[in-house]
Design a protein around this motif. Structure first.
Motif, mmCIF file in Angstrom:
data_model
loop_
_atom_site.group_PDB
_atom_site.id
_atom_site.type_symbol
_atom_site.label_atom_id
_atom_site.label_comp_id
_atom_site.label_asym_id
_atom_site.label_seq_id
_atom_site.Cartn_x
_atom_site.Cartn_y
_atom_site.Cartn_z
ATOM 1 N N CYS A 1 0.464 27.130 54.651
ATOM 2 C CA CYS A 1 0.285 26.412 53.398
ATOM 3 C C CYS A 1 -1.114 26.697 52.862
ATOM 4 O O CYS A 1 -2.056 26.866 53.636
ATOM 5 C CB CYS A 1 0.454 24.900 53.589
ATOM 6 S SG CYS A 1 2.086 24.400 54.199
ATOM 7 N N ASP B 1 10.160 26.469 52.823
ATOM 8 C CA ASP B 1 10.530 25.184 52.233
ATOM 9 C C ASP B 1 10.441 24.043 53.234
ATOM 10 O O ASP B 1 11.352 23.226 53.364
ATOM 11 C CB ASP B 1 11.946 25.272 51.668
ATOM 12 C CG ASP B 1 12.035 26.234 50.505
ATOM 13 O OD1 ASP B 1 11.013 26.378 49.810
ATOM 14 O OD2 ASP B 1 13.107 26.817 50.294
ATOM 15 N N TYR C 1 7.808 20.482 49.662
ATOM 16 C CA TYR C 1 7.711 20.942 48.290
ATOM 17 C C TYR C 1 6.244 21.118 47.889
ATOM 18 O O TYR C 1 5.363 20.474 48.446
ATOM 19 C CB TYR C 1 8.375 19.937 47.354
ATOM 20 C CG TYR C 1 9.854 19.759 47.585
ATOM 21 C CD1 TYR C 1 10.757 20.757 47.222
ATOM 22 C CD2 TYR C 1 10.353 18.597 48.164
ATOM 23 C CE1 TYR C 1 12.119 20.606 47.436
ATOM 24 C CE2 TYR C 1 11.715 18.430 48.382
ATOM 25 C CZ TYR C 1 12.593 19.436 48.015
ATOM 26 O OH TYR C 1 13.937 19.279 48.230
ATOM 27 N N PRO C 2 5.988 21.977 46.885
ATOM 28 C CA PRO C 2 4.624 22.041 46.353
ATOM 29 C C PRO C 2 4.191 20.650 45.902
ATOM 30 O O PRO C 2 4.974 19.904 45.309
ATOM 31 C CB PRO C 2 4.767 23.004 45.167
ATOM 32 C CG PRO C 2 5.972 23.831 45.496
ATOM 33 C CD PRO C 2 6.903 22.917 46.218
ATOM 34 N N SER C 3 2.953 20.301 46.197
ATOM 35 C CA SER C 3 2.473 18.947 45.931
ATOM 36 C C SER C 3 1.208 18.971 45.096
ATOM 37 O O SER C 3 0.403 19.905 45.184
ATOM 38 C CB SER C 3 2.204 18.199 47.239
ATOM 39 O OG SER C 3 3.393 17.948 47.947
ATOM 40 N N ASP C 4 1.028 17.910 44.312
ATOM 41 C CA ASP C 4 -0.207 17.675 43.581
ATOM 42 C C ASP C 4 -0.910 16.476 44.204
ATOM 43 O O ASP C 4 -0.275 15.468 44.542
ATOM 44 C CB ASP C 4 0.082 17.399 42.105
ATOM 45 C CG ASP C 4 0.651 18.615 41.394
ATOM 46 O OD1 ASP C 4 0.149 19.730 41.639
ATOM 47 O OD2 ASP C 4 1.599 18.445 40.604
ATOM 48 N N SER D 1 -3.835 21.064 44.508
ATOM 49 C CA SER D 1 -2.410 21.202 44.819
ATOM 50 C C SER D 1 -2.219 22.049 46.065
ATOM 51 O O SER D 1 -3.133 22.753 46.504
ATOM 52 C CB SER D 1 -1.649 21.815 43.638
ATOM 53 O OG SER D 1 -2.151 23.120 43.349
ATOM 54 N N SER D 2 -1.012 21.964 46.640
ATOM 55 C CA SER D 2 -0.682 22.744 47.834
ATOM 56 C C SER D 2 0.678 23.403 47.660
ATOM 57 O O SER D 2 1.548 22.899 46.943
ATOM 58 C CB SER D 2 -0.659 21.855 49.078
ATOM 59 O OG SER D 2 0.428 20.944 49.021
ATOM 60 N N LYS D 3 0.841 24.542 48.333
ATOM 61 C CA LYS D 3 2.108 25.256 48.319
ATOM 62 C C LYS D 3 2.284 25.953 49.650
ATOM 63 O O LYS D 3 1.344 26.555 50.170
ATOM 64 C CB LYS D 3 2.151 26.279 47.186
ATOM 65 C CG LYS D 3 3.500 26.965 47.024
ATOM 66 C CD LYS D 3 3.522 27.891 45.814
ATOM 67 C CE LYS D 3 4.896 28.529 45.643
ATOM 68 N NZ LYS D 3 4.935 29.425 44.456
ATOM 69 N N CYS D 4 3.482 25.856 50.226
ATOM 70 C CA CYS D 4 3.764 26.452 51.538
ATOM 71 C C CYS D 4 4.662 27.670 51.391
ATOM 72 O O CYS D 4 5.404 27.806 50.413
ATOM 73 C CB CYS D 4 4.410 25.430 52.460
ATOM 74 S SG CYS D 4 3.355 23.994 52.795
ATOM 75 N N ASN E 1 5.278 15.044 44.612
ATOM 76 C CA ASN E 1 6.093 16.228 44.436
ATOM 77 C C ASN E 1 7.485 15.793 43.995
ATOM 78 O O ASN E 1 7.706 14.611 43.703
ATOM 79 C CB ASN E 1 6.129 17.096 45.708
ATOM 80 C CG ASN E 1 6.688 16.364 46.911
ATOM 81 O OD1 ASN E 1 7.610 15.553 46.799
ATOM 82 N ND2 ASN E 1 6.130 16.635 48.081
#
Length: 357
Positions: free
Chosen positions: A136, A166, A169-172, A160-163, A205
């Motif tokens: 991530c 799955d 989910y991408p999060s703010d 924000s984060s993105k992995c 998210n």
């Protein structure tokens, strides 16, 4: 199923950005006093995110590769107000690839969990986390006092984060907080002069919303957390909530540039792969518990045998497998090569390598 899925995702997301990692591994049902939610400070937002306050404080000492910090985590989960059985777990951070500007990596190890690699920038903000199967990444932000340790320091940051898979989910995120006091904190690892940071963070998210409220104490010398009380409250799309309280405490520290040293066998806790050659040739799969007990299985001379032993906080260990008993020492928490010799049941000498999974 929707609630279960979003709560699983929330658990992964918690591990991404918790102040102490959250620790998995060996657990025991031990009474835990639930954490009382805190009211964070309300700093004035800085345009574009970031921090405000007097930044003239003295910076902590530099990290050194091989420094270790070992924690105990007491966790209680609540589902719609109903408490589950509390759990106690442990984990260790080992520093590597430290730079003069305070950028560094932390290798997270714990019983019954794979290693994970966490990357931190020169403001002590976690920018990446890598597991065995996925990773991530976070955009630039701030989720704590960083290396600016001074009463009155504040931050207001969005990131924000993105992995890569799955798993969540991408999060703010929106993190606000500040340092409200300087106090002496007593832990199992010793007494520390520490800065008290109060924080509130919202994570959103497409599956859930999670609110974290925390009070953490950061060591004056290293900026690392020495104690932390956190409350997470996660709400799924169906309106159901999961709350979990974490109480994290430093129980071991072995840091080159720190005057406090507390050795604990928990720093070695987890699964190890051992290979050896010499009088005997073969391999062992061993597990070390938080209290230093060792157990596992070895194979040599085309036969299998049970291995048992004990390891001390300084890494000295004694292992018995089949008819052989030998002593050795783990000189660090990740990977060691050494030679051991003994006389049980006859004279022997082996070269061995041990690697922490």
């Amino acid at each position: 199923m929707k609630l279960i899925s979003c709560l699983l995702a929330a658990t992964v997301a918690t591990a991404i950005s918790a102040c102490g990692g959250g620790g998995g591994g060996d657990t025991t049902n031990t009474p835990v006093t639930p954490v009382t939610p805190v009211t964070p400070v309300a700093p004035t937002p800085t345009p574009g995110g970031g921090s405000t306050g007097d930044t003239s404080s003295t910076q902590p000492v530099k990290f050194t590769d091989g420094d270790t910090y070992t924690y105990k985590v007491e966790r209680t989960d609540f589902l719609n107000g109903i408490a589950a059985s509390p759990e106690v777990s442990h984990y260790t951070y080992t520093i590597r690839n430290s730079k003069s500007n305070f950028e560094h990596e932390r290798i997270y190890t714990a019983p019954s969990r794979d290693q994970q690699l966490e990357t931190y920038n020169n403001n002590n903000f976690q920018t990446n986390i890598a597991y065995a199967q996925y990773g991530c990444a976070m955009t630039e932000g701030q989720d704590g006092p960083g290396f600016t340790l001074k009463v009155g320091h504040q931050w207001d940051s969005r990131y924000s984060s993105k992995c890569t898979k799955d798993v969540t989910y991408p999060s703010d995120y929106h993190s606000t907080g500040g340092i409200t006091a300087k106090e002496t904190i007593k832990t199992e690892a010793g007494d520390f002069s520490a800065y008290k940071a109060e924080k509130s963070r919202e994570q959103k998210n497409q599956s859930f919303t999670s609110i974290l409220k925390s009070i953490c104490w950061h060591d004056e010398k290293t900026a690392m957390v020495v104690a932390c009380d956190e409350t997470y409250r996660t709400t799924g799309l169906d309106g159901k909530t999961l709350e979990h309280n974490l109480k994290t405490t430093l129980i071991g520290i072995n840091v080159k540039n720190h005057t406090t040293k507390a050795l604990t066998p928990t720093v070695y806790a987890g699964e190890w792969q051992v290979s050896f050659s010499g009088t005997l040739a073969g391999w062992c799969n061993a597990k070390i518990s938080a209290n230093g007990d060792m157990s596992g299985t070895c194979r040599s001379q085309d036969s299998y045998s049970t291995a048992t032993g004990k390891i001390a906080g300084d890494g000295t260990m004694r292992i018995r497998s089949g008819n052989y008993e030998f002593s050795g020492k783990l000189s660090n928490s990740l990977e060691v090569s050494n030679t051991s010799s003994g006389t049980l049941p006859a004279n022997y000498s082996i070269n061995w390598t041990a690697k922490h999974n």
